[in-house]
Write a protein that holds these residues in place. Structure first.
Motif, mmCIF file in Angstrom:
data_model
loop_
_atom_site.group_PDB
_atom_site.id
_atom_site.type_symbol
_atom_site.label_atom_id
_atom_site.label_comp_id
_atom_site.label_asym_id
_atom_site.label_seq_id
_atom_site.Cartn_x
_atom_site.Cartn_y
_atom_site.Cartn_z
ATOM 1 N N GLY A 22 0.731 -1.402 -0.578
ATOM 2 C CA GLY A 22 0.077 -0.316 -0.161
ATOM 3 C C GLY A 22 0.606 1.066 -0.122
ATOM 4 N N ALA A 23 1.661 1.518 -1.214
ATOM 5 C CA ALA A 23 3.335 2.111 -0.442
ATOM 6 C C ALA A 23 2.992 3.258 -2.033
ATOM 7 N N PRO A 24 3.029 4.103 -2.044
ATOM 8 C CA PRO A 24 3.372 5.044 -3.790
ATOM 9 C C PRO A 24 4.349 4.080 -4.346
ATOM 10 N N THR A 25 4.575 4.371 -5.634
ATOM 11 C CA THR A 25 5.652 3.113 -6.133
ATOM 12 C C THR A 25 7.040 3.710 -6.317
ATOM 13 N N THR A 26 6.960 4.865 -6.656
ATOM 14 C CA THR A 26 7.940 5.869 -6.380
ATOM 15 C C THR A 26 8.530 5.749 -5.153
ATOM 16 N N ALA A 27 7.693 6.124 -4.015
ATOM 17 C CA ALA A 27 8.783 5.956 -2.813
ATOM 18 C C ALA A 27 9.550 4.456 -2.333
ATOM 19 N N LEU A 28 8.610 3.398 -3.324
ATOM 20 C CA LEU A 28 9.033 1.724 -3.262
ATOM 21 C C LEU A 28 10.325 1.943 -3.526
ATOM 22 N N MET A 29 10.388 2.343 -5.000
ATOM 23 C CA MET A 29 11.638 2.326 -5.403
ATOM 24 C C MET A 29 13.074 2.913 -4.583
ATOM 25 N N PHE A 30 12.667 4.475 -3.843
ATOM 26 C CA PHE A 30 13.230 5.561 -3.966
ATOM 27 C C PHE A 30 13.834 4.342 -2.337
ATOM 28 N N GLY A 31 13.124 3.692 -2.073
ATOM 29 C CA GLY A 31 13.086 3.056 -0.552
ATOM 30 C C GLY A 31 14.288 1.807 -0.924
ATOM 31 N N GLU A 32 14.207 1.261 -1.688
ATOM 32 C CA GLU A 32 14.726 0.385 -2.100
ATOM 33 C C GLU A 32 16.097 0.428 -2.672
ATOM 34 N N LEU A 33 16.570 1.514 -3.539
ATOM 35 C CA LEU A 33 17.319 2.000 -4.332
ATOM 36 C C LEU A 33 18.893 3.119 -2.722
ATOM 37 N N SER A 34 17.905 3.245 -1.832
ATOM 38 C CA SER A 34 18.364 4.335 -0.850
ATOM 39 C C SER A 34 19.540 3.832 -0.078
ATOM 40 N N THR A 35 19.219 2.296 0.457
ATOM 41 C CA THR A 35 19.935 1.838 0.968
ATOM 42 C C THR A 35 19.835 0.524 0.685
ATOM 43 N N GLY A 36 20.795 -0.138 1.552
ATOM 44 C CA GLY A 36 21.900 -1.383 0.813
ATOM 45 C C GLY A 36 23.234 -1.806 0.372
ATOM 46 N N LEU A 37 23.428 -2.449 -0.143
ATOM 47 C CA LEU A 37 24.546 -2.894 -0.598
ATOM 48 C C LEU A 37 25.120 -1.828 -2.088
ATOM 49 N N ASP A 38 23.973 -1.566 -2.867
ATOM 50 C CA ASP A 38 24.042 -0.500 -4.163
ATOM 51 C C ASP A 38 24.551 1.106 -3.350
ATOM 52 N N ALA A 39 23.684 1.245 -2.174
ATOM 53 C CA ALA A 39 24.578 2.237 -2.017
ATOM 54 C C ALA A 39 25.458 2.552 -0.995
ATOM 55 N N PHE A 40 25.817 1.554 -0.312
ATOM 56 C CA PHE A 40 26.911 1.097 0.099
ATOM 57 C C PHE A 40 28.637 1.153 -1.012
ATOM 58 N N VAL A 41 28.067 0.796 -2.115
ATOM 59 C CA VAL A 41 29.119 1.245 -3.397
ATOM 60 C C VAL A 41 29.557 2.246 -3.658
ATOM 61 N N LEU A 42 28.236 2.787 -4.261
ATOM 62 C CA LEU A 42 28.124 4.336 -4.713
ATOM 63 C C LEU A 42 28.609 5.421 -3.549
ATOM 64 N N HIS A 43 28.849 5.101 -2.116
ATOM 65 C CA HIS A 43 29.120 5.549 -1.455
ATOM 66 C C HIS A 43 30.683 5.332 -1.777
ATOM 67 N N THR A 44 31.622 4.914 -1.469
ATOM 68 C CA THR A 44 32.920 4.057 -1.549
ATOM 69 C C THR A 44 33.411 5.003 -3.167
ATOM 70 N N ILE A 45 32.462 4.782 -4.228
ATOM 71 C CA ILE A 45 32.654 5.775 -5.385
ATOM 72 C C ILE A 45 33.033 6.854 -5.383
ATOM 73 N N PHE A 46 32.103 7.962 -4.392
ATOM 74 C CA PHE A 46 32.001 9.120 -5.113
ATOM 75 C C PHE A 46 32.839 9.403 -3.923
ATOM 76 N N MET A 47 33.461 9.212 -2.968
ATOM 77 C CA MET A 47 33.841 9.286 -1.302
ATOM 78 C C MET A 47 35.394 8.826 -2.214
ATOM 79 N N ALA A 48 36.122 7.670 -2.800
ATOM 80 C CA ALA A 48 37.073 7.851 -3.790
ATOM 81 C C ALA A 48 37.404 9.388 -4.582
ATOM 82 N N LEU A 49 36.707 9.229 -5.358
ATOM 83 C CA LEU A 49 36.715 10.237 -6.290
ATOM 84 C C LEU A 49 36.874 11.603 -5.424
ATOM 85 N N THR A 50 36.296 11.437 -4.291
ATOM 86 C CA THR A 50 36.664 12.896 -3.595
ATOM 87 C C THR A 50 38.123 13.466 -3.036
ATOM 88 N N ILE A 51 38.218 12.206 -2.618
ATOM 89 C CA ILE A 51 39.937 12.233 -1.987
ATOM 90 C C ILE A 51 40.631 11.960 -2.847
#
Length: 465
Positions: A136-165
């Motif tokens: 019973g959740a909006p589709t876009t909200a569920l999509m954001f919830g799935e993409l904003s946490t978990g392994l993918d979010a961790f990997v992209l956080h790693t890549i972004f910090m590596a670029l910054t450093i």
């Protein structure tokens, strides 16, 4: 102390400062904070803060940085004495806290940018429809919830910090100045193009009305909420209270007109923030999104994905939009890491690449919990935005206004000439009205944070521990 670098050109400094100010503060944070504040009502209060508080405050950071040629900790210790060293540490903490979750949010934009190459945003949403119907959740909200946490979010956080450093490790001229000279003009051109395109959308007029037609009764009825939100956003988007402008100004020569530079930076930053609204709100309303403030930190992803899924050409526009924000995020992230890197170089004598890698690694680890649950994003963002930024700005106003006003006027006059009565007018503006506004904003920010700790965060702890 290690030999300090300097900016190669005035343009390099301006673009680096603008890049710091633009970032996620303007494109991620501004739309959802403005939406929560009622659109145009928030815009009016925000612009007043930028003009009346932001301009005098950025001059304070400039004179402190250029006078001392040091990072925030060393600068405050030199101007105020030994006890100020510990207060200056607030800026280091602020930079670490903001960049820790900032990097995770930047990773979200990378993910949505890449999703555009994998198919239309409508097709991505279709993959979540059945799951959304079950809960019973909006589709876009569920999509954001799935993409904003978990392994993918961790990997992209790693890549972004590596670029910054990597960019910060290269130094002021080869790293930060070169990168921002490429990124900032690109950000501006892309936003202008998208604003022109947004003007052609159906129902764009409703978006402009929401964004540009203030209801002053809303301001009067909601000033308690609008004041800290507008103050925090003004300081966040101008990179004030986090030591960035102190650090960047520490690489300036004495012949520079700080007032002219400040006006240029504020003009570009405010213009880009305003331009972002001209892009986002017409797209929101054209896509049927009439409550832009809903969704908090995920509002821009939820609302824009909804809009891109329904609009003709939405896939291309989505790629451009999310790609633009990714570039803007990187331009801000390098400024935040430079603050803590400069501290390690100046005060500890550590080589730049080691300082960037070491402090970047600490910040990276601090952001990892945000990839697990978004409650940690709220925990860090409310603390940094409502308390640390305002407190840092307040400390600087007290230092310059009451402890060392004479040096400030002398430093500001370099590159300008005799300021006459304007110097004292600036000091008194810093001493009284700005300090009062910041004290009130800090109090309201503390109240909001306590409410969060005793409410949503307490609920999360009881459910997860």
């Amino acid at each position: 102390m290690a030999q300090r670098e300097t900016w190669a050109t005035r343009t390099g400094f301006i673009l680096a400062a603008v890049g710091s100010a633009v970032g996620l503060g303007n494109i991620w944070r501004f739309p959802f904070v403005a939406g929560e504040g009622g659109g145009a009502a928030f815009l009016v209060v925000y612009l007043l803060f930028v003009a009346l508080i932001g301009f005098p405050a950025i001059l304070v950071e400039f004179v402190v940085g250029r006078r001392t040629e040091r990072n925030p900790v060393g600068a405050l210790m030199e101007l105020g004495g030994g006890a100020w060293k510990y207060i200056g540490g607030v800026f280091i903490v602020t930079g670490c806290v903001i960049l820790s979750y900032y990097s995770v949010v930047a990773g979200w934009f990378i993910r949505y940018f890449l999703e555009g190459f994998r198919g239309s945003y409508a097709s991505h949403l279709a993959g979540y429809e059945s799951a959304a119907a079950e809960v019973g959740a909006p589709t876009t909200a569920l999509m954001f919830g799935e993409l904003s946490t978990g392994l993918d979010a961790f990997v992209l956080h790693t890549i972004f910090m590596a670029l910054t450093i990597g960019i910060v490790a290269l130094g002021i001229r080869r790293g930060i100045e070169t990168a921002t000279k490429l990124m900032v003009p690109g950000i501006l051109l892309l936003l202008v193009g998208m604003a022109i395109w947004a003007y052609t959308l159906p129902n764009a007029g409703a978006g402009y009305a929401y964004y540009l037609s203030p209801d002053f009764n809303v301001i009067l009825d909601n000033w308690v909420e609008l004041l800290p939100a507008a103050a925090g956003q003004a300081f966040f988007t101008l990179s004030l209270g986090m030591g960035v402008m102190i650090t960047y100004a520490s690489y300036l020569g004495e012949d520079r007109n700080l007032t002219r530079d400040a006006l240029t930076i504020i003009g570009f930053d405010t213009g880009i923030a305003f331009l972002t609204g001209l892009v986002v709100f017409p797209i929101f309303f054209a896509g049927g999104i009439t409550e832009p403030g809903e969704g908090g930190a995920g509002a821009i992803f939820i609302s824009m994905t909804d809009a891109f899924a329904t609009l003709s050409g939405g896939r291309l526009l989505g790629i451009l939009f999310f790609g633009t924000v990714t570039i803007a995020a990187l331009s801000s992230a390098i400024s935040l890491l430079e603050v803590v890197t400069a501290y390690m170089i100046d005060e500890k004598g550590i080589e730049r690449w080691k300082a960037a890698l070491g402090m970047g690694g600490v910040i990276y680890l601090l952001g990892v919990p945000v990839t697990y649950d978004l409650v940690f994003l709220d925990l860090l963002d409310l603390f940094a935005d409502g308390i640390l930024l305002v407190f840092g700005a307040l400390v600087l106003m007290l230092l310059v206004g009451w402890v060392a006003p004479k040096f400030a006027v002398e430093e500001l006059s370099k590159g300008i000439g005799d300021l006459g009565g304007l110097g004292q007018a600036w000091i008194w503006a810093v001493r009284v009205p700005i300090v009062i506004v910041l004290v009130v904003s800090l109090y309201l920010g503390l109240v909001d944070y306590v409410d969060f700790l005793t409410g949503p965060f307490s609920d999360w702890l009881s459910q997860n521990l």
